[in-house]
Scaffold this active site. Structure first.
Site, PDB file in Angstrom:
ATOM      1  N   TYR A  41      19.614   3.259 -17.697  1.00  0.00           N
ATOM      2  CA  TYR A  41      20.763   3.680 -17.755  1.00  0.00           C
ATOM      3  C   TYR A  41      21.698   2.103 -16.789  1.00  0.00           C
ATOM      4  CZ  TYR A  41      18.996   8.381 -19.026  1.00  0.00           C
ATOM      5  OH  TYR A  41      18.427   8.420 -19.820  1.00  0.00           O
ATOM      6  N   SER A  46      30.036   8.699 -15.571  1.00  0.00           N
ATOM      7  CA  SER A  46      31.070   9.309 -14.846  1.00  0.00           C
ATOM      8  C   SER A  46      30.401  10.123 -13.755  1.00  0.00           C
ATOM      9  CB  SER A  46      32.025  10.084 -16.708  1.00  0.00           C
ATOM     10  OG  SER A  46      32.695  11.209 -15.888  1.00  0.00           O
ATOM     11  N   TRP A  47      29.319  11.540 -14.844  1.00  0.00           N
ATOM     12  CA  TRP A  47      29.123  12.273 -13.292  1.00  0.00           C
ATOM     13  C   TRP A  47      28.004  11.981 -13.209  1.00  0.00           C
ATOM     14  CZ3 TRP A  47      26.998  18.060 -15.544  1.00  0.00           C
ATOM     15  CH2 TRP A  47      25.547  17.922 -15.869  1.00  0.00           C
ATOM     16  N   ASP A  48      27.086  11.327 -13.320  1.00  0.00           N
ATOM     17  CA  ASP A  48      26.314  10.498 -12.392  1.00  0.00           C
ATOM     18  C   ASP A  48      27.067   9.691 -10.912  1.00  0.00           C
ATOM     19  OD1 ASP A  48      25.253   9.660 -14.939  1.00  0.00           O
ATOM     20  OD2 ASP A  48      23.411   9.373 -13.460  1.00  0.00           O
ATOM     21  N   TYR A  95      21.922  -1.644 -22.818  1.00  0.00           N
ATOM     22  CA  TYR A  95      22.119  -0.463 -23.491  1.00  0.00           C
ATOM     23  C   TYR A  95      22.236   0.134 -24.842  1.00  0.00           C
ATOM     24  CZ  TYR A  95      22.800   4.873 -22.968  1.00  0.00           C
ATOM     25  OH  TYR A  95      23.495   5.872 -23.899  1.00  0.00           O
ATOM     26  N   ASP A 181      22.697  16.920 -23.181  1.00  0.00           N
ATOM     27  CA  ASP A 181      22.367  15.891 -24.320  1.00  0.00           C
ATOM     28  C   ASP A 181      21.961  16.670 -25.561  1.00  0.00           C
ATOM     29  OD1 ASP A 181      23.649  13.424 -22.968  1.00  0.00           O
ATOM     30  OD2 ASP A 181      22.284  12.212 -23.528  1.00  0.00           O
ATOM     31  N   TYR A 371      14.424  15.520 -23.446  1.00  0.00           N
ATOM     32  CA  TYR A 371      14.762  15.494 -23.028  1.00  0.00           C
ATOM     33  C   TYR A 371      15.745  17.143 -22.954  1.00  0.00           C
ATOM     34  CZ  TYR A 371      17.700  12.021 -20.611  1.00  0.00           C
ATOM     35  OH  TYR A 371      18.234  11.230 -19.537  1.00  0.00           O
ATOM     36  N   GLU A 415      13.726  11.285 -12.720  1.00  0.00           N
ATOM     37  CA  GLU A 415      15.242  11.610 -13.547  1.00  0.00           C
ATOM     38  C   GLU A 415      15.506  13.063 -13.858  1.00  0.00           C
ATOM     39  OE1 GLU A 415      14.974   9.486 -16.639  1.00  0.00           O
ATOM     40  OE2 GLU A 415      16.773  10.572 -17.742  1.00  0.00           O
TER      41      GLU A 415
HETATM   42  C1  9WN Z   1      24.113   8.972 -22.784  1.00  0.00           C
HETATM   43  C2  9WN Z   1      22.986   8.444 -17.377  1.00  0.00           C
HETATM   44  C3  9WN Z   1      23.196  10.435 -18.360  1.00  0.00           C
HETATM   45  C4  9WN Z   1      23.385  11.218 -17.829  1.00  0.00           C
HETATM   46  C5  9WN Z   1      23.309  12.204 -18.676  1.00  0.00           C
HETATM   47  C6  9WN Z   1      21.710  12.225 -19.611  1.00  0.00           C
HETATM   48  C7  9WN Z   1      21.533  10.482 -20.364  1.00  0.00           C
HETATM   49  C8  9WN Z   1      22.612   8.962 -21.891  1.00  0.00           C
HETATM   50  C9  9WN Z   1      21.162   8.719 -22.858  1.00  0.00           C
HETATM   51  O1  9WN Z   1      21.670   9.872 -19.079  1.00  0.00           O
HETATM   52  O2  9WN Z   1      22.800  10.383 -21.250  1.00  0.00           O
HETATM   53  O3  9WN Z   1      24.847   9.332 -22.316  1.00  0.00           O
HETATM   54  O4  9WN Z   1      21.596   7.238 -23.127  1.00  0.00           O
HETATM   55  O5  9WN Z   1      20.875   9.761 -22.710  1.00  0.00           O
HETATM   56  O6  9WN Z   1      21.880  13.079 -20.320  1.00  0.00           O
HETATM   57  O7  9WN Z   1      22.661  13.655 -18.345  1.00  0.00           O
HETATM   58  O8  9WN Z   1      24.408  11.314 -17.116  1.00  0.00           O
HETATM   59  O9  9WN Z   1      22.336   8.921 -16.228  1.00  0.00           O
END
Ligand code: 9WN
Length: 445
Positions: A41, A46-48, A95, A181, A371, A415
């Site tokens: 990632y 956002s919430w991260d 990504y 997710d 996941y 993670e």
């Molecule tokens: C899609 C970044 C994000 C977290 C989510 C987690 C995962 C993304 C993915 O990674 O989601 O947004 O590609 O799987 O499920 O909670 O914010 O860490």
């Protein structure tokens, strides 16, 4: 100071654990934000960023505020805070799905830079308040002044545009908006989304190049994710067309965060000389709506509501425990959630023998490696621990805290973690794990 026994290569003492967390956050820092993971990632989520700001406040307070400020710079004119802010310096393909799929710059009110069009649980006001408490003056107060209108606009977007059923709760329009997710919670509404796994032949998934495909959502899941994105995007991400949208769910975690944000905004308002009253009124209404619409007396937990199908969804996932973060959750529901948390499904205890799983570990569809379908995540444990403290269960909160610190001590800043062995899974240098372990280490219980 000695931490829980090391399982596979984690640090052996708490000083080293803290250092590992700081090193991880430093390594993931990218000019004005922290990436969740350099490999999986590499943009801003956002919430991260909210969880990361809580941890940064302990060690790099100035970065905590930059983290939140950079995210809110990407806020749309309607108040939505996008779940991904793309770093323009990265190559196409860093990504999937990238900017070429979201096409945010074609949408009305989107910022100049590329973002997604979805949102994530609004934990940012809570994060800003906690960051301020850790690192108050003088930068903290100025940052709260700056953030407050943006945080209010974020809530207004959710209240005005996403209350599809009109009963006071926010609808998520995609499983990605839940942050969990691939949770079994979404299996039923996802099954109703028409899609063919074969469409994925046209794309290159990035996640399965960096993580074990057996841990990640399937191609059919991804085909459905893309179909839902396309439906939303092709209406310009406008929320007035949502009645026909293929995925409409009221999520307990999202709405608990929505309510907790009003509680946090009341405190922030008081700190900066604004009026906390309207926030308190809204917080009360959200808690009432959550209890009315998502609490299931038959199971004693909160269940998501499928708004299209007009019914509660049956899977008993960890999402159901998260309304504990609401300080005004009535005793009946709070007590029931503590029973649920302590049950064999989730195993929260003063001395936990296994980590808190993301799904009911007694369910036939519990998957310890896939996941959000079993493994343990630190952000969820961190929220549940705060809820246990808020509702007078310090011994259970302490057990959960020890369990989470033990996970990172045992395996490093992964993670997520195997819900039985505690082995580290997913990205090995994950932002919110590092941040939240710093926050846990700083507390006494
Ligand atoms: C899609 C970044 C994000 C977290 C989510 C987690 C995962 C993304 C993915 O990674 O989601 O947004 O590609 O799987 O499920 O909670 O914010 O860490």
């Amino acid at each position: 100071m000695t931490a829980a026994p090391t399982r596979t290569g984690g640090p052996t003492d708490l000083g080293a654990l803290r250092q590992l967390a700081v090193t991880t956050l430093d390594a993931n820092w990218e000019h004005d934000h922290t990436v969740p993971s350099r490999t999986l990632y590499p943009h801003q989520w956002s919430w991260d960023s909210a969880f990361i700001a809580v941890g940064l406040a302990h060690v790099r307070p100035e970065r905590a505020w930059r983290e939140l400020a950079s995210l809110f710079r990407a806020q749309w004119a309607d108040g939505r805070v996008p779940h991904i802010v793309f770093n323009p310096a990265l190559s196409v393909g860093a990504y999937f799905p990238g900017p070429e799929l979201w096409r945010s710059t074609d949408a009305q009110g989107a910022p100049a830079g590329h973002t997604s069009g979805l949102v994530q649980p609004p934990v940012h006001a809570l994060a800003a308040l906690l960051a301020y408490r850790r690192a108050p003056e003088p930068v903290g107060l100025a940052a709260l002044h700056e953030l407050y209108p943006a945080l209010v606009a974020q809530q207004r977007y959710l209240a005005d545009r996403r209350d599809v059923a009109g009963d006071g709760l926010v609808c998520i329009v995609h499983p990605w908006e839940s942050g969990l997710d691939n949770s079994p919670a979404w299996d039923d509404p996802m099954a109703a989304v028409p899609a063919e796994a074969a469409v994925m032949r046209a794309y290159r998934r990035h996640d399965t190049a960096h993580a074990d495909a057996a841990h990640r959502p399937t191609d059919l899941d991804y085909a459905r994710y893309l179909a839902i994105v396309a439906a939303y995007r092709d209406h310009g991400y406008a929320d007035r067309a949502l009645a026909d949208h293929p995925f409409l769910v009221e999520c307990p975690l999202f709405n608990a965060a929505f309510g907790a944000a009003e509680h946090a905004l009341a405190e922030i308002a008081a700190l900066i000389g604004a009026d906390p009253g309207p926030h308190r009124v809204r917080a009360t209404r959200i808690t009432e709506a959550l209890v009315r619409r998502l609490y299931d007396p038959a199971t004693g937990t909160f269940q998501p509501r499928d708004v299209r199908a007009g019914r509660l969804l049956g899977a008993r996932t960890v999402l159901g425990l998260t309304p504990l973060i609401l300080p005004d959750l009535p005793t009946t529901q709070a007590d029931a959630l503590v029973v649920e948390a302590r049950s064999a499904r989730f195993g929260v205890a003063a001395r936990m023998d296994r980590p808190l799983p993301s799904h009911d570990r007694t369910a036939p569809d519990f998957e310890p490696l896939r996941y959000w379908r079993g493994p343990s995540w630190l952000n969820i444990g961190w929220l549940v621990r705060r809820g246990l403290l808020a509702h007078g269960h310090p011994e259970l909160a302490a057990g959960l805290r020890r369990s989470m610190i033990g996970l990172v001590a045992g395996a490093g800043c992964h993670e997520y973690f195997h819900p039985d062995s505690g082995a580290g899974l997913g990205s090995a240098a994950f932002g919110w794990t590092a941040a939240l372990v710093l926050d846990l280490l700083a507390d006494e219980v």
